[in-house]
Design an enzyme around this catalytic site. Structure first.
Site, PDB file in Angstrom:
ATOM      1  N   ASP A   1      -8.284 -12.576   1.914  1.00 16.61           N
ATOM      2  CA  ASP A   1      -7.385 -11.433   1.705  1.00 16.61           C
ATOM      3  C   ASP A   1      -6.692 -11.678   0.364  1.00 16.61           C
ATOM      4  O   ASP A   1      -5.492 -11.883   0.285  1.00 16.61           O
ATOM      5  CB  ASP A   1      -6.375 -11.338   2.863  1.00 16.61           C
ATOM      6  CG  ASP A   1      -5.668  -9.983   2.907  1.00 16.61           C
ATOM      7  OD1 ASP A   1      -5.852  -9.190   1.959  1.00 16.61           O
ATOM      8  OD2 ASP A   1      -4.930  -9.737   3.877  1.00 16.61           O
TER       9      ASP A   1
ATOM     10  N   HIS B   1       0.798  -1.225   0.000  1.00 25.22           N
ATOM     11  CA  HIS B   1       0.000   0.000   0.000  1.00 25.22           C
ATOM     12  C   HIS B   1       0.836   1.282   0.000  1.00 25.22           C
ATOM     13  O   HIS B   1       0.560   2.217   0.751  1.00 25.22           O
ATOM     14  CB  HIS B   1      -0.956  -0.003   1.193  1.00 25.22           C
ATOM     15  CG  HIS B   1      -2.045  -1.049   1.107  1.00 25.22           C
ATOM     16  ND1 HIS B   1      -2.503  -1.566  -0.078  1.00 25.22           N
ATOM     17  CD2 HIS B   1      -2.775  -1.662   2.085  1.00 25.22           C
ATOM     18  CE1 HIS B   1      -3.467  -2.451   0.165  1.00 25.22           C
ATOM     19  NE2 HIS B   1      -3.645  -2.538   1.471  1.00 25.22           N
TER      20      HIS B   1
ATOM     21  N   GLU C   1     -11.321  -3.575  -2.509  1.00 22.09           N
ATOM     22  CA  GLU C   1     -10.373  -2.615  -3.070  1.00 22.09           C
ATOM     23  C   GLU C   1     -10.188  -2.861  -4.558  1.00 22.09           C
ATOM     24  O   GLU C   1      -9.526  -3.820  -4.951  1.00 22.09           O
ATOM     25  CB  GLU C   1      -9.021  -2.762  -2.361  1.00 22.09           C
ATOM     26  CG  GLU C   1      -9.093  -2.656  -0.851  1.00 22.09           C
ATOM     27  CD  GLU C   1      -7.941  -3.393  -0.152  1.00 22.09           C
ATOM     28  OE1 GLU C   1      -6.775  -3.140  -0.495  1.00 22.09           O
ATOM     29  OE2 GLU C   1      -8.211  -4.223   0.729  1.00 22.09           O
TER      30      GLU C   1
ATOM     31  N   HIS D   1      -9.469   2.365   0.348  1.00 20.54           N
ATOM     32  CA  HIS D   1      -9.400   1.294   1.344  1.00 20.54           C
ATOM     33  C   HIS D   1     -10.479   1.415   2.422  1.00 20.54           C
ATOM     34  O   HIS D   1     -10.241   1.078   3.593  1.00 20.54           O
ATOM     35  CB  HIS D   1      -8.010   1.275   1.970  1.00 20.54           C
ATOM     36  CG  HIS D   1      -7.567  -0.056   2.498  1.00 20.54           C
ATOM     37  ND1 HIS D   1      -8.180  -0.685   3.562  1.00 20.54           N
ATOM     38  CD2 HIS D   1      -6.569  -0.889   2.116  1.00 20.54           C
ATOM     39  CE1 HIS D   1      -7.561  -1.828   3.815  1.00 20.54           C
ATOM     40  NE2 HIS D   1      -6.584  -1.984   2.952  1.00 20.54           N
TER      41      HIS D   1
HETATM   42  C1  GLA Z   1      -5.098  -4.974   2.668  1.00 19.52           C
HETATM   43  C2  GLA Z   1      -4.168  -6.113   2.703  1.00 19.52           C
HETATM   44  C3  GLA Z   1      -4.373  -6.835   3.965  1.00 19.52           C
HETATM   45  C4  GLA Z   1      -4.216  -5.923   5.134  1.00 19.52           C
HETATM   46  C5  GLA Z   1      -5.178  -4.840   5.056  1.00 19.52           C
HETATM   47  C6  GLA Z   1      -5.009  -3.893   6.214  1.00 19.52           C
HETATM   48  O1  GLA Z   1      -6.375  -5.382   2.423  1.00 19.52           O
HETATM   49  O2  GLA Z   1      -4.313  -6.978   1.614  1.00 19.52           O
HETATM   50  O3  GLA Z   1      -3.455  -7.872   4.046  1.00 19.52           O
HETATM   51  O4  GLA Z   1      -2.943  -5.356   5.120  1.00 19.52           O
HETATM   52  O5  GLA Z   1      -4.989  -4.173   3.840  1.00 19.52           O
HETATM   53  O6  GLA Z   1      -4.830  -4.542   7.420  1.00 19.52           O
END
Ligand code: GLA
Length: 357
Positions: A257, A110, A322, A184
Site C-alpha cells: 500500500d 482520497h 492508482e 481507484h
Molecule cells: C488506497 C489507500 C489504502 C486504502 C485503499 C482503500 O489505496 O492507500 O490505504 O485506503 O485506498 O481501502
C-alpha cells in the site's frame, strides 16, 4: 472492415437523497465493454477478452447505486480533490493554513468522507471518429471538505478499438488550491474475484524507487531504491512472491500500500507505469500515465464482507494501481507540487490498455 464503437445510457436508480443517476455502457468492436455511472464517476464493470477471446468482468463493483453510497473502499471511483493521504489533513498555501476533513486515522484520505467519489457528476455521452465515451463534470464548492477555491473538474472516459480506456482529467480554480485526481478501480484479471486472490498475478512497475511510510502511511524521508527489497517490481514478479516476507514496510502497509516513484526521463510524459498479467487467462493490463507516482495497493482491507455482481470481494481479491502525485506532497517541498492556481489548468491522463497473450 470498420469495427463498431457504441455507447448507450440507462437509469441506474437514485441516490438516497432522491437524485437520479445514470449508467453508461461503452462497447468497442472487440466486445470490450466498460460501464460508468455519474455517481462518483465510478467504473462499475469492465469486460475484457482472455487469450481465447472470452470476456470477463475484471473489476470490483456493484449492480446498483445504493451500495456505492455506503462504506466502500472506493471501488472504481474517481478520487479528488486529493488522491491519497495528507498528514493530519493540514497544509498551507502562500502562508495560509487549511484544515481538511480527517477521515483516515489522523489523516486526510482520497478527498475526504464526501470526496468526489460520493458526488453526482454531470455526464454526457459522446461519439467521435475513433472513440466513444462519457464526459463528466463536477463543480466542487469553495471550502468543500476544507479545500480552498471553487474547482471546476472535467473527466473524460474514452474507449477505442485498440482495447484502450483513456481517462483524461482537467481542472481550474478561482483560488490557489490542491489537485491530485486519480482512478481507484480494483483489478482481478481472472474475472473470478471470489476464487482467485491476486497473489498469482504478475506485476511489473517501471520504478527504481518508492516512498517508505510511517505507521499512518505518510511518507517518511525521501524515496529509496527498491533494489534488494520486496518492493522491487522492475522485473515482472508474482504479487505473492514476497508479500509475506518479514519487512517493516510490508507490515505497515499490511501488504503493499505504497507509492512508487515512476521512472520518467521527461516529467509529465505519458509513459508505461505498470504491467499486470494473469498467467491463467492470459489477460494483460498495461497502464500508462503522465503522473509521477503510482500507488499499488494489494487489497489488504478487503475481507469478504462486500458482495456485488454475484461475487464476494475476499481478502486480496483485487488490486489498485492508482496513478497520482505522491502522498502528502502539500507538506513536502521535495515532492512534485500539487498546487493549482487561478489561470492555470490542471491536466493529466492515464491509459489502460488491455490485451491477452
Ligand atoms: C488506497 C489507500 C489504502 C486504502 C485503499 C482503500 O489505496 O492507500 O490505504 O485506503 O485506498 O481501502
Amino acid at each position: 472492415m470498420m469495427k463498431t464503437l457504441h455507447i448507450s445510457e440507462a437509469p441506474f436508480g437514485a441516490t438516497q437523497a432522491g437524485v437520479p443517476v445514470k449508467l453508461f455502457t461503452m462497447e468497442n468492436g472487440n466486445g470490450m465493454k466498460v460501464k460508468v455511472t455519474n455517481y462518483g464517476g465510478i467504473i462499475t464493470e469492465l469486460h475484457v477478452p482472455d487469450r481465447d477471446g472470452k470476456l470477463a468482468d475484471v473489476t470490483h463493483g456493484f449492480d446498483s447505486v445504493t451500495p456505492y453510497e455506503g462504506d466502500v473502499p472506493y471501488f472504481g471511483a474517481l478520487i479528488g480533490r486529493y488522491g491519497n493521504r495528507i498528514a493530519n489533513g493540514r497544509f498551507s498555501i502562500d502562508g495560509k493554513e487549511y484544515q481538511l476533513d480527517v477521515n483516515n486515522g489522523a489523516n486526510h484520505l482520497h478527498g475526504g468522507a464526501q470526496g468526489f467519489h460520493k458526488q453526482v457528476w454531470k455526464a454526457k455521452a459522446f461519439t467521435r471518429a475513433d472513440e466513444v465515451g462519457v464526459a463528466l463534470q463536477y463543480t466542487s464548492a469553495d471550502g468543500e471538505m476544507g479545500y480552498p477555491g471553487k474547482l471546476q473538474v472535467e473527466v473524460e472516459y474514452q474507449l477505442n478499438n485498440a482495447n484502450e480506456l483513456k481517462v483524461v482529467y482537467r481542472a481550474t480554480t478561482d483560488k490557489a488550491t490542491l489537485v491530485n485526481l486519480t482512478q481507484h478501480a480494483y483489478f482481478n484479471l481472472s474475472g473470478v474475484a471470489e476464487k482467485d486472490s491476486i497473489l498469482g498475478h504478475q506485476l511489473q512497475i517501471c520504478a527504481d524507487r518508492y516512498t517508505p511510510v510511517d505507521a499512518g502511511l505518510i511518507p517518511v524521508g525521501g524515496p529509496v531504491a527498491v533494489a534488494g527489497t520486496p518492493f522491487d517490481f522492475r522485473k515482472s514478479q508474482a504479487i505473492g512472491s514476497r508479500i509475506g516476507v518479514d519487512d517493516e514496510q510490508l507490515r505497515r502497509g499490511l501488504g503493499y500500500d505504497h507509492n512508487w516513484v515512476l521512472n520518467k526521463p521527461v516529467p509529465g510524459l505519458l509513459a508505461l507505469a505498470a504491467t499486470l498479467r494473469d498467467p491463467a487467462s492470459g489477460r494483460v493490463l498495461e497502464l500508462y500515465t503522465r503522473e509521477p507516482g503510482l500507488q499499488f495497493y494489494s487489497g489488504n482491507f478487503l475481507d469478504g464482507t462486500l458482495k456485488g455482481k454475484g461475487r464476494t470481494y475476499a481478502y486480496r481479491s483485487g488490486i489498485c494501481l492508482e496513478p497520482q502525485h505522491f502522498p502528502d506532497s502539500p507538506n513536502r517541498a521535495d515532492f512534485p507540487p500539487t498546487v493549482l492556481r487561478p489561470g492555470e489548468t490542471y491536466a493529466t491522463e492515464s491509459l489502460y490498455r488491455f490485451s491477452a497473450a
